[in-house]
Motif scaffolding. Structure first.
Motif, PDB file in Angstrom:
ATOM      1  N   LEU A 148      10.770 117.512  26.792  1.00  0.00           N
ATOM      2  CA  LEU A 148      10.799 118.108  25.460  1.00  0.00           C
ATOM      3  C   LEU A 148      12.219 118.065  24.931  1.00  0.00           C
ATOM      4  O   LEU A 148      13.161 118.403  25.649  1.00  0.00           O
ATOM      5  CB  LEU A 148      10.306 119.558  25.526  1.00  0.00           C
ATOM      6  CG  LEU A 148      10.585 120.456  24.318  1.00  0.00           C
ATOM      7  CD1 LEU A 148       9.669 120.073  23.154  1.00  0.00           C
ATOM      8  CD2 LEU A 148      10.405 121.923  24.679  1.00  0.00           C
ATOM      9  N   GLY A 149      12.378 117.663  23.691  1.00  0.00           N
ATOM     10  CA  GLY A 149      13.704 117.632  23.100  1.00  0.00           C
ATOM     11  C   GLY A 149      13.665 117.058  21.695  1.00  0.00           C
ATOM     12  O   GLY A 149      12.597 116.856  21.113  1.00  0.00           O
ATOM     13  N   PHE A 150      14.841 116.790  21.166  1.00  0.00           N
ATOM     14  CA  PHE A 150      14.951 116.173  19.840  1.00  0.00           C
ATOM     15  C   PHE A 150      14.894 114.650  19.972  1.00  0.00           C
ATOM     16  O   PHE A 150      15.404 114.083  20.937  1.00  0.00           O
ATOM     17  CB  PHE A 150      16.266 116.594  19.182  1.00  0.00           C
ATOM     18  CG  PHE A 150      16.294 118.023  18.726  1.00  0.00           C
ATOM     19  CD1 PHE A 150      16.014 118.357  17.408  1.00  0.00           C
ATOM     20  CD2 PHE A 150      16.596 119.053  19.616  1.00  0.00           C
ATOM     21  CE1 PHE A 150      16.046 119.680  16.981  1.00  0.00           C
ATOM     22  CE2 PHE A 150      16.631 120.380  19.200  1.00  0.00           C
ATOM     23  CZ  PHE A 150      16.349 120.693  17.880  1.00  0.00           C
ATOM     24  N   PHE A 151      14.311 114.007  18.975  1.00  0.00           N
ATOM     25  CA  PHE A 151      14.217 112.548  18.990  1.00  0.00           C
ATOM     26  C   PHE A 151      14.215 112.027  17.558  1.00  0.00           C
ATOM     27  O   PHE A 151      13.978 112.774  16.597  1.00  0.00           O
ATOM     28  CB  PHE A 151      12.954 112.079  19.714  1.00  0.00           C
ATOM     29  CG  PHE A 151      11.690 112.278  18.906  1.00  0.00           C
ATOM     30  CD1 PHE A 151      11.159 111.237  18.133  1.00  0.00           C
ATOM     31  CD2 PHE A 151      11.033 113.506  18.898  1.00  0.00           C
ATOM     32  CE1 PHE A 151      10.006 111.412  17.379  1.00  0.00           C
ATOM     33  CE2 PHE A 151       9.879 113.688  18.147  1.00  0.00           C
ATOM     34  CZ  PHE A 151       9.369 112.644  17.391  1.00  0.00           C
ATOM     35  N   SER A 152      14.467 110.744  17.426  1.00  0.00           N
ATOM     36  CA  SER A 152      14.307 110.029  16.161  1.00  0.00           C
ATOM     37  C   SER A 152      13.341 108.878  16.373  1.00  0.00           C
ATOM     38  O   SER A 152      13.462 108.137  17.356  1.00  0.00           O
ATOM     39  CB  SER A 152      15.646 109.469  15.662  1.00  0.00           C
ATOM     40  OG  SER A 152      16.498 110.495  15.221  1.00  0.00           O
ATOM     41  N   PRO A 153      12.362 108.701  15.471  1.00  0.00           N
ATOM     42  CA  PRO A 153      11.485 107.533  15.584  1.00  0.00           C
ATOM     43  C   PRO A 153      12.276 106.254  15.368  1.00  0.00           C
ATOM     44  O   PRO A 153      13.407 106.270  14.885  1.00  0.00           O
ATOM     45  CB  PRO A 153      10.466 107.753  14.457  1.00  0.00           C
ATOM     46  CG  PRO A 153      10.568 109.184  14.092  1.00  0.00           C
ATOM     47  CD  PRO A 153      11.987 109.570  14.342  1.00  0.00           C
ATOM     48  N   ASP A 154      11.640 105.146  15.711  1.00  0.00           N
ATOM     49  CA  ASP A 154      12.257 103.845  15.493  1.00  0.00           C
ATOM     50  C   ASP A 154      12.619 103.670  14.015  1.00  0.00           C
ATOM     51  O   ASP A 154      11.851 104.055  13.129  1.00  0.00           O
ATOM     52  CB  ASP A 154      11.276 102.745  15.921  1.00  0.00           C
ATOM     53  CG  ASP A 154      11.933 101.723  16.830  1.00  0.00           C
ATOM     54  OD1 ASP A 154      13.064 101.960  17.256  1.00  0.00           O
ATOM     55  OD2 ASP A 154      11.280 100.700  17.098  1.00  0.00           O
ATOM     56  N   ASN A 155      13.788 103.099  13.758  1.00  0.00           N
ATOM     57  CA  ASN A 155      14.251 102.807  12.394  1.00  0.00           C
ATOM     58  C   ASN A 155      14.364 104.053  11.527  1.00  0.00           C
ATOM     59  O   ASN A 155      14.158 103.996  10.312  1.00  0.00           O
ATOM     60  CB  ASN A 155      13.311 101.799  11.719  1.00  0.00           C
ATOM     61  CG  ASN A 155      13.243 100.487  12.473  1.00  0.00           C
ATOM     62  OD1 ASN A 155      14.256  99.983  12.936  1.00  0.00           O
ATOM     63  ND2 ASN A 155      12.035  99.951  12.605  1.00  0.00           N
ATOM     64  N   SER A 156      14.668 105.192  12.141  1.00  0.00           N
ATOM     65  CA  SER A 156      14.847 106.431  11.394  1.00  0.00           C
ATOM     66  C   SER A 156      16.007 107.212  11.990  1.00  0.00           C
ATOM     67  O   SER A 156      16.269 107.139  13.194  1.00  0.00           O
ATOM     68  CB  SER A 156      13.579 107.283  11.441  1.00  0.00           C
ATOM     69  OG  SER A 156      13.795 108.549  10.856  1.00  0.00           O
ATOM     70  N   THR A 157      16.714 107.956  11.151  1.00  0.00           N
ATOM     71  CA  THR A 157      17.793 108.824  11.623  1.00  0.00           C
ATOM     72  C   THR A 157      17.376 110.289  11.597  1.00  0.00           C
ATOM     73  O   THR A 157      18.138 111.153  12.028  1.00  0.00           O
ATOM     74  CB  THR A 157      19.044 108.651  10.749  1.00  0.00           C
ATOM     75  OG1 THR A 157      18.722 108.960   9.384  1.00  0.00           O
ATOM     76  CG2 THR A 157      19.567 107.211  10.834  1.00  0.00           C
ATOM     77  N   LYS A 158      16.186 110.583  11.081  1.00  0.00           N
ATOM     78  CA  LYS A 158      15.725 111.963  11.020  1.00  0.00           C
ATOM     79  C   LYS A 158      15.384 112.457  12.421  1.00  0.00           C
ATOM     80  O   LYS A 158      14.947 111.685  13.274  1.00  0.00           O
ATOM     81  CB  LYS A 158      14.515 112.080  10.085  1.00  0.00           C
ATOM     82  CG  LYS A 158      14.837 111.733   8.631  1.00  0.00           C
ATOM     83  CD  LYS A 158      13.655 111.955   7.735  1.00  0.00           C
ATOM     84  CE  LYS A 158      13.967 111.557   6.298  1.00  0.00           C
ATOM     85  NZ  LYS A 158      15.053 112.369   5.726  1.00  0.00           N
ATOM     86  N   ARG A 159      15.584 113.759  12.635  1.00  0.00           N
ATOM     87  CA  ARG A 159      15.420 114.336  13.969  1.00  0.00           C
ATOM     88  C   ARG A 159      14.218 115.290  14.006  1.00  0.00           C
ATOM     89  O   ARG A 159      13.992 116.076  13.081  1.00  0.00           O
ATOM     90  CB  ARG A 159      16.687 115.078  14.380  1.00  0.00           C
ATOM     91  CG  ARG A 159      17.946 114.229  14.348  1.00  0.00           C
ATOM     92  CD  ARG A 159      17.910 113.107  15.362  1.00  0.00           C
ATOM     93  NE  ARG A 159      18.160 113.601  16.730  1.00  0.00           N
ATOM     94  CZ  ARG A 159      18.010 112.843  17.816  1.00  0.00           C
ATOM     95  NH1 ARG A 159      17.573 111.588  17.710  1.00  0.00           N
ATOM     96  NH2 ARG A 159      18.271 113.332  19.007  1.00  0.00           N
ATOM     97  N   TYR A 160      13.473 115.179  15.087  1.00  0.00           N
ATOM     98  CA  TYR A 160      12.279 115.986  15.295  1.00  0.00           C
ATOM     99  C   TYR A 160      12.297 116.548  16.716  1.00  0.00           C
ATOM    100  O   TYR A 160      12.914 115.966  17.611  1.00  0.00           O
ATOM    101  CB  TYR A 160      11.007 115.149  15.128  1.00  0.00           C
ATOM    102  CG  TYR A 160      10.871 114.472  13.787  1.00  0.00           C
ATOM    103  CD1 TYR A 160      10.128 115.050  12.772  1.00  0.00           C
ATOM    104  CD2 TYR A 160      11.465 113.226  13.549  1.00  0.00           C
ATOM    105  CE1 TYR A 160       9.985 114.406  11.544  1.00  0.00           C
ATOM    106  CE2 TYR A 160      11.332 112.585  12.334  1.00  0.00           C
ATOM    107  CZ  TYR A 160      10.586 113.182  11.330  1.00  0.00           C
ATOM    108  OH  TYR A 160      10.446 112.544  10.119  1.00  0.00           O
ATOM    109  N   VAL A 161      11.591 117.649  16.925  1.00  0.00           N
ATOM    110  CA  VAL A 161      11.355 118.161  18.279  1.00  0.00           C
ATOM    111  C   VAL A 161      10.003 117.649  18.734  1.00  0.00           C
ATOM    112  O   VAL A 161       8.993 117.831  18.039  1.00  0.00           O
ATOM    113  CB  VAL A 161      11.384 119.702  18.320  1.00  0.00           C
ATOM    114  CG1 VAL A 161      10.926 120.203  19.691  1.00  0.00           C
ATOM    115  CG2 VAL A 161      12.783 120.216  18.018  1.00  0.00           C
ATOM    116  N   GLY A 162       9.985 116.998  19.878  1.00  0.00           N
ATOM    117  CA  GLY A 162       8.743 116.424  20.360  1.00  0.00           C
ATOM    118  C   GLY A 162       8.627 116.475  21.865  1.00  0.00           C
ATOM    119  O   GLY A 162       9.558 116.862  22.579  1.00  0.00           O
ATOM    120  N   ILE A 163       7.466 116.088  22.340  1.00  0.00           N
ATOM    121  CA  ILE A 163       7.183 115.960  23.776  1.00  0.00           C
ATOM    122  C   ILE A 163       6.832 114.514  24.039  1.00  0.00           C
ATOM    123  O   ILE A 163       6.070 113.901  23.283  1.00  0.00           O
ATOM    124  CB  ILE A 163       6.010 116.879  24.192  1.00  0.00           C
ATOM    125  CG1 ILE A 163       6.383 118.358  23.967  1.00  0.00           C
ATOM    126  CG2 ILE A 163       5.635 116.652  25.657  1.00  0.00           C
ATOM    127  CD1 ILE A 163       5.214 119.306  24.165  1.00  0.00           C
TER     128      ILE A 163
END
Length: 449
Positions: free
Chosen positions: A48-63
């Motif tokens: 669990l942590g913060f990530f950015s999808p491919d080709n994106s700089t936006k940050r999300y919390v995901g599993i």
């Protein structure tokens, strides 16, 4: 059908794992998870942590899977409220809820669990905690005891169903466990496709685009969904289907915990099961739908029967005892108008009879009723006794078959499979024998009721 996630520059991955990974699977009231920190489940199955999808700089919390080399996110918290940089914090607030903040706007949570089962005493005592389980479920506990669950991510899935997760509906609370696609591979926001259970008739799952049905699973037949022949139980999976006064749900289990498998709905509107294979093969599809033109919901209209083996001619035929409502439309390969009962076959009780359509996907269950206590012979007699009955079949196909399922209205979204379907008995209002010739049902001599 998977999402590759860029956490941070690959040249620093190992360093960051040691630098920022927590040594626990639990978040406490006194601990915040900053962008770069990673919480890892006990057996190191999920992170669990913060990530950015491919080709994106936006940050999300995901599993995501911790042991899978291709970063694959299975759940996203703030899917519709991304953070524009690395200033995000995941923590437990004064009410005991998990919240995501932007450090620059500390008093405005971007996302919260909003759990109603939290006690003021537990929150005041800073006893709330959140644990990432080896199932991939993030669970919020309201106190020292872990017997009570205040909130869990499995109740709020995004685009992925993991083993031991429920999909379906809670009849007591109205909670519906369903999947929604990402907007795109670069945006995990709520997309236009959803995969959810419909209880208007007998329970079955529908894939929707917005509010329009795209595909459905068909009803449960004791082994699997009628419209998913590839879903038969095997040495890898087991299935638990529940239908009682409290809930209707399905849970898929994995016999071997070392196997990673998931069900997901992707951004192009495909529902499918994928299993991870090492050695460069990656995520391999086990089954997916819609797959062919006959999977299109109600593509051949009422009383139509879609057979992909007729695709070179026309995929749509009519169920036995019926004919195209508009011969001109069918000549133009438009079967959406469906079929009507053949002339001279309208009078109920003047010689009703049934024809077995094999390897069928059962029709939409909106007008269907089921009785698990009746056998197939009693089911037939019940259908004959009611002029509204249009078809019947076994409700459970295990063994020699049991239970009764009857339709009391239009037969919609029926199709045939090469193998793996189910027997369906439409009422043809005739005692003549019917066989299929050149893709069309033909009346011959009298048949026995």
């Amino acid at each position: 059908m998977y999402h590759e996630i860029k956490l941070l520059s690959s040249s620093f991955v190992l360093f960051l794992l040691f630098q920022f990974s927590t040594s626990t699977d639990t978040i406490t009231s006194n601990q915040s998870i900053k962008d770069g920190d990673i919480v890892i489940s006990n057996a190191k199955s999920f992170a669990l942590g913060f990530f950015s999808p491919d080709n994106s700089t936006k940050r999300y919390v995901g599993i995501w899977y911790y042991k899978v080399s291709e970063q694959t996110v299975v759940w996203v918290a703030n899917r519709d409220s991304p953070i524009n940089d690395t200033s995000g914090i995941l923590s437990i607030d004064r009410t005991g809820n998990l919240v995501i903040h932007d450090r620059r706007q500390n008093n405005i949570p971007l996302w919260s669990t909003n759990a109603s089962a939290l006690s003021a005493a537990a929150a005041a005592a800073n006893n709330c905690s959140a644990q990432l389980l080896d199932s991939g479920n993030l669970v919020l506990f309201p106190g020292d005891s872990k017997r009570v669950v205040a909130w869990q991510s499995f109740d709020y899935p995004t685009n992925t169903m993991l083993p031991d997760m429920k999909l379906g509906a809670d009849r007591r609370t109205g909670l519906n466990w369903f999947l929604t696609s990402w907007k795109s591979r670069e945006d995990p926001g709520t997309g236009e496709y959803s995969y959810k259970m419909d209880l208007s008739g007998l329970p079955e799952f529908f894939l929707y685009k917005g509010s329009d049905p795209v595909w459905r699973t068909g009803p449960w037949n004791g082994l699997r969904w009628s419209g998913v022949p590839a879903m038969n139980p095997n040495s890898i999976f087991n299935v638990i289907y529940v239908d009682n006064d409290d809930e209707v749900s399905v849970i898929y289990g994995i016999h071997n915990a070392s196997i990673f498998s998931r069900l997901m709905v992707n951004e192009t509107g495909i529902v499918g099961r994928l299993t991870w294979h090492d050695g460069g093969r990656g995520w391999v599809g086990f089954w997916s739908s819609p797959k062919d033109t006959c999977d299109e919901y109600n593509g051949c209209g009422a009383y139509g029967d879609c057979d992909p083996r007729n695709a070179s001619d026309f995929k749509c035929t009519c169920l036995p005892g019926f004919e195209p409502k508009s011969a001109r439309d069918w000549y133009m390969r438009d079967g959406s108008g469906g079929c009507v009962r053949k002339r001279g076959r309208q009078v109920c009780g003047s010689g009703d009879g049934f024809v077995k359509v094999t390897n069928a996907k059962l029709p939409d269950t909106l007008t269907a009723r089921a009785d698990q206590k009746l056998g197939i012979k009693a089911c037939k007699e019940l259908c004959l006794s009611n002029c509204s009955c249009t078809a019947y079949t076994n409700a459970d196909i295990r063994g020699e078959g049991s239970g009764c399922m009857i339709w009391y209205g239009e037969l919609v979204d029926t199709r045939e499979y090469t193998n793996g379907g189910q027997d369906l008995y439409p009422n043809i209002r005739s005692q003549k024998r019917v066989i299929k010739i050149g893709g069309w049902w033909q009346l011959l001599q009298r048949l026995s009721l």
